[in-house]
Write a protein that holds these residues in place. Structure first.
Motif, mmCIF file in Angstrom:
data_model
loop_
_atom_site.group_PDB
_atom_site.id
_atom_site.type_symbol
_atom_site.label_atom_id
_atom_site.label_comp_id
_atom_site.label_asym_id
_atom_site.label_seq_id
_atom_site.Cartn_x
_atom_site.Cartn_y
_atom_site.Cartn_z
ATOM 1 N N CYS A 36 0.809 -1.195 0.000
ATOM 2 C CA CYS A 36 0.000 0.000 0.000
ATOM 3 C C CYS A 36 0.856 1.264 0.000
ATOM 4 N N HIS A 37 2.160 1.067 0.075
ATOM 5 C CA HIS A 37 3.052 2.219 0.149
ATOM 6 C C HIS A 37 4.441 1.709 -0.194
ATOM 7 N N ARG A 38 5.322 2.640 -0.630
ATOM 8 C CA ARG A 38 6.698 2.246 -0.915
ATOM 9 C C ARG A 38 7.304 1.549 0.291
ATOM 10 N N ARG A 39 6.883 1.970 1.469
ATOM 11 C CA ARG A 39 7.501 1.469 2.697
ATOM 12 C C ARG A 39 6.571 0.552 3.502
ATOM 13 N N ALA A 40 5.404 0.170 2.953
ATOM 14 C CA ALA A 40 4.473 -0.604 3.781
ATOM 15 C C ALA A 40 3.597 -1.549 2.950
ATOM 16 N N ALA A 41 3.199 -2.641 3.606
ATOM 17 C CA ALA A 41 2.226 -3.560 3.018
ATOM 18 C C ALA A 41 1.288 -3.981 4.139
ATOM 19 N N VAL A 42 0.105 -4.466 3.751
ATOM 20 C CA VAL A 42 -0.898 -4.735 4.770
ATOM 21 C C VAL A 42 -1.595 -6.057 4.454
ATOM 22 N N ARG A 43 -2.022 -6.746 5.506
ATOM 23 C CA ARG A 43 -2.787 -7.971 5.290
ATOM 24 C C ARG A 43 -4.208 -7.574 4.908
ATOM 25 N N CYS A 44 -4.669 -8.078 3.742
ATOM 26 C CA CYS A 44 -5.918 -7.591 3.151
ATOM 27 C C CYS A 44 -7.100 -7.696 4.123
ATOM 28 N N ASP A 45 -7.200 -8.818 4.835
ATOM 29 C CA ASP A 45 -8.406 -8.998 5.665
ATOM 30 C C ASP A 45 -8.357 -8.214 6.975
ATOM 31 N N ARG A 46 -7.330 -7.374 7.171
ATOM 32 C CA ARG A 46 -7.261 -6.571 8.388
ATOM 33 C C ARG A 46 -7.729 -5.136 8.144
ATOM 34 N N ILE A 47 -8.039 -4.827 6.878
ATOM 35 C CA ILE A 47 -8.380 -3.431 6.568
ATOM 36 C C ILE A 47 -9.825 -3.133 6.963
ATOM 37 N N GLU A 48 -9.993 -2.121 7.807
ATOM 38 C CA GLU A 48 -11.334 -1.699 8.219
ATOM 39 C C GLU A 48 -11.910 -0.767 7.149
ATOM 40 N N ARG A 49 -11.188 0.343 6.841
ATOM 41 C CA ARG A 49 -11.601 1.204 5.733
ATOM 42 C C ARG A 49 -10.434 2.054 5.243
ATOM 43 N N ILE A 50 -10.672 2.694 4.083
ATOM 44 C CA ILE A 50 -9.651 3.547 3.478
ATOM 45 C C ILE A 50 -10.020 4.999 3.773
ATOM 46 N N ILE A 51 -9.076 5.748 4.340
ATOM 47 C CA ILE A 51 -9.327 7.165 4.636
ATOM 48 C C ILE A 51 -8.553 7.987 3.611
ATOM 49 N N THR A 52 -9.275 8.858 2.877
ATOM 50 C CA THR A 52 -8.610 9.656 1.852
ATOM 51 C C THR A 52 -8.110 10.968 2.454
ATOM 52 N N LEU A 53 -6.852 11.276 2.154
ATOM 53 C CA LEU A 53 -6.277 12.558 2.587
ATOM 54 C C LEU A 53 -6.054 13.405 1.334
ATOM 55 N N ASP A 54 -5.175 14.388 1.414
ATOM 56 C CA ASP A 54 -4.923 15.287 0.278
ATOM 57 C C ASP A 54 -4.308 14.558 -0.903
ATOM 58 N N LYS A 55 -4.510 15.079 -2.079
ATOM 59 C CA LYS A 55 -3.825 14.673 -3.315
ATOM 60 C C LYS A 55 -3.938 13.175 -3.592
ATOM 61 N N VAL A 109 -2.176 2.891 8.608
ATOM 62 C CA VAL A 109 -1.057 2.541 7.734
ATOM 63 C C VAL A 109 -1.110 3.469 6.530
ATOM 64 N N PRO A 110 0.014 4.105 6.151
ATOM 65 C CA PRO A 110 -0.018 4.999 4.995
ATOM 66 C C PRO A 110 -0.373 4.258 3.708
ATOM 67 N N CYS A 111 -1.159 4.934 2.858
ATOM 68 C CA CYS A 111 -1.542 4.334 1.574
ATOM 69 C C CYS A 111 -1.337 5.400 0.504
ATOM 70 N N SER A 112 -0.346 5.199 -0.343
ATOM 71 C CA SER A 112 -0.049 6.252 -1.308
ATOM 72 C C SER A 112 -0.862 6.049 -2.580
ATOM 73 N N ARG A 113 -0.910 7.141 -3.367
ATOM 74 C CA ARG A 113 -1.780 7.189 -4.531
ATOM 75 C C ARG A 113 -1.511 6.045 -5.504
ATOM 76 N N GLN A 114 -0.197 5.778 -5.784
ATOM 77 C CA GLN A 114 0.070 4.793 -6.849
ATOM 78 C C GLN A 114 -0.284 3.368 -6.441
ATOM 79 N N TYR A 115 -0.451 3.075 -5.137
ATOM 80 C CA TYR A 115 -0.825 1.714 -4.720
ATOM 81 C C TYR A 115 -2.311 1.593 -4.390
#
Lengths: 352, 250
Positions: free
Chosen positions: B203-222, B235-241
């Motif tokens: 989900c990020h250059r520096r992070a990955a997440v176990r799919c079934d642990r995600i509660e929801r996606i929070i959108t920030l700027d850009k 957990v940070p989630c960048s645009r390209q992922y």
């Protein structure tokens, strides 16, 4: 609700007594009688008392039905009850007739007592003998059907076990690892390598055997199991220790083919191969009071809670085969030992 | 060349040792009877190559391979019947031997290790950059990696993969975020994710997440955002992922 067979038997029995009453009635009318309830009472009272006595005898003697295989023994046992019938039958039947007559304000006249006893006893003996012959036929037929059913079931389970072993149990892991062990042993100890190869061959031969044979002696089954154990002990040299405590008298007992070795294989598959520590296994066999007990204990295994009753097709199939061969007297159980370990225990009847 | 033999069956270890002793350029041979011992030996003895059995008690050879800290030794898998599982499984896998094997086959495997070692000695690209994971996902379906071994301060412990909520890179390590601690594993995030399969999504250059642990996606700027996990962690989630994450949890 009684079974279909029981209902047929009850109907036949009622028809038989209806016939008896009809014959008696006809005879009575023929000789000029007018009180039609007389013959009905005579035969009816005989019928009811005979039914009660025979049912009582059936109930008491049912447990000797296994003697059906030797008819003379079965018949002499049944006939031993006949004198009791002579003593009990006539007084009860005549008491009923006297009572009913008295209630209707009449008096029951019959031959003098010694003649009555003689006449009734002869009639009763004939009737009793015919009844026992018929009963013998019915019971034998039922036993035959049951046996045929059991045999078919045992055959089916055998095929299932053989197919299962052929498709699943010739485990490539077992085979190739064993061969690799031999390949190393040859450089260290040729005798041992040779012995291991022969034992491996024995195990493979037993696995590939698809003969019609359902049972074998415990001695034969033990030989196969020890062969398998030696191959596995070479592979897992430091990780397993097996003690054999075998009562020599038990070795003549018949056991289902491929019954012991799969139980040991289970211990290796679920415990020895999964654990880094050493597993201690004890194999015990003894025969006591007509029952063979074969027990395999390990000291590390853990039985998953749900697995106790149906662990794997191997144990389920063995349980079903024991049931087909021995009914409720054959069993195989898995239990969790404390503090650790699993016990697999097979019991079956055996004359020893 | 330094070699570590990892096999739970003594005769199998003895056989490898006997044959390897006949190779002149092998300077040291160590052995281990299970995955735990293997990781301890690797930390101490620094082998160049492992001869690694697959079916072992408690920790499989594939799980050992997935747990190897960087720079990882090369691997020659030695197995009775799992050839389908190990074909092209791991970038560090040089070869596989099927038991029982003969000396000539073992020598071919050793020769491959030699060539790989010589190539690595050159200042050329590192050996673990190449070797795409052909067929890796099929292998994982057959032999999923359920646990990782982590050695910290001389203690080796097991981390169950299904207890990892998310993974974060930290310098030369990845931190495995679990309910009870964040053990560090000396690996790259990319290499680890390849071994763990589709249960995890980057989900990020520096992070990955176990799919079934995600509660929801929070959108920030850009278009950047954060993932809120069941555990409450963010957990940070960048645009390209982001698209990949949405697809993975759909």
């Amino acid at each position: 609700m009684p079974s279909r067979n029981t209902r047929i038997l009850i109907a036949a029995w009622l028809l038989f007594w209806a016939l008896m009453i009809t014959v008696e009635l006809q005879d009575y009318i023929h000789s000029g009688g007018k009180e039609y309830w007389h013959p009905v009472l005579w035969e009816g009272s005989s019928g009811i008392v005979a039914t009660v006595l025979l049912l009582t005898q059936r109930r008491l003697m049912r447990r000797y039905d296994y003697m059906l295989v030797s008819p003379p023994r079965w018949f002499s046992l049944q006939m031993a009850a006949l004198p009791l019938y002579w003593i009990v039958f006539t007084p009860i039947v005549y008491a009923i007739r006297h009572a009913v007559y008295a209630m209707l304000g009449e008096s029951y006249t019959h031959l003098p007592w010694p003649d009555v006893f003689l006449y009734e006893s002869i009639k009763l003996s004939l009737f009793f003998t015919i009844f026992m012959v018929v009963l013998f036929g019915v019971l034998s037929y039922q036993a035959l059907l049951r046996e045929k059913e059991q045999a078919q079931l045992a055959d089916r389970l055998m095929r299932e076990m053989q197919l299962h072993r052929l498709t699943q149990q010739i485990q490539p892991h077992f085979l190739f690892n064993a061969l690799n062990t031999v390949s190393q042993l040859m450089h260290v100890n040729v005798e041992k390598a040779d012995a291991t190869l022969i034992q491996l061959a024995d195990v493979l031969r037993a696995t590939l055997d698809i003969s019609e044979q359902h049972e074998t002696t415990l001695a034969t089954e033990l030989q196969l199991t020890r062969g398998y154990a030696r191959v596995m002990s070479e592979r897992f040299a430091e990780r397993v220790e097996i003690d054999w405590i075998i009562d020599v008298r038990s070795e003549v007992c018949k056991v289902p083919v491929m019954s012991l070795q799969p139980l040991l294989e289970n211990i290796f598959k679920h415990t020895v191969e999964q654990r880094r520590q050493k597993t201690r296994i004890t194999v015990v066999a003894y025969c006591r009071e007509g029952e063979l007990t074969v027990r395999l204990d390990d000291d590390l295994g853990i039985l998953a809670p749900s697995e106790g009753e149906s662990k794997g097709i191997g144990v389920r199939n063995l349980r079903a085969r024991l049931q087909a061969l021995h009914g409720d007297k054959g069993s195989v159980t898995l239990t969790q030992l404390t503090p650790a370990g699993v016990r697999a225990e097979m019991r079956l009847p055996c004359v020893c | 060349m330094r070699v570590l033999i990892v096999d739970d069956e003594l005769p199998a270890r003895d056989k490898l040792r006997r044959l390897l002793q006949q190779e002149s350029d092998i300077e040291a041979i160590f052995d281990a009877a299970d995955g735990f011992q293997a990781l301890e030996r690797i930390a101490v003895d620094r082998p160049d190559v492992l001869f690694l059995d697959i079916q072992m008690p408690e920790i499989s050879g594939l799980e050992v391979a997935a747990s190897l800290p960087m720079p990882a030794p090369m691997i020659v898998f030695v197995t009775a019947f799992d050839q389908y599982a190990i074909r092209a499984f791991d970038a560090n896998a040089v070869d596989y031997l099927l038991k029982p094997y003969d000396q000539a086959r073992l020598q071919r495997a050793v020769q491959r290790v030699r060539e790989r070692l010589q190539r690595a000695a050159l200042p050329a690209p590192a050996a673990d950059v190449a070797a795409p994971n052909l067929g890796g996902s099929e292998v994982l379906a057959l032999h999923p990696i359920r646990q990782l071994l982590i050695s910290e301060r001389g203690v080796t412990r097991v981390v169950k993969v299904d207890q990892i909520d998310w993974i974060e890179t930290a310098d030369n390590y990845v931190a495995l975020h679990t309910a009870d601690g964040q053990p560090l594993l000396r690996q790259t995030l990319t290499a680890l994710l390849e071994k763990l399969g589709p249960a995890f999504v980057r989900c990020h250059r520096r992070a990955a997440v176990r799919c079934d642990r995600i509660e929801r996606i929070i959108t920030l700027d850009k278009g950047d955002g954060e993932l809120l996990l069941h555990s409450g962690a963010r957990v940070p989630c960048s645009r390209q992922y982001r698209a990949a994450v949405v697809a993975a949890i759909a």
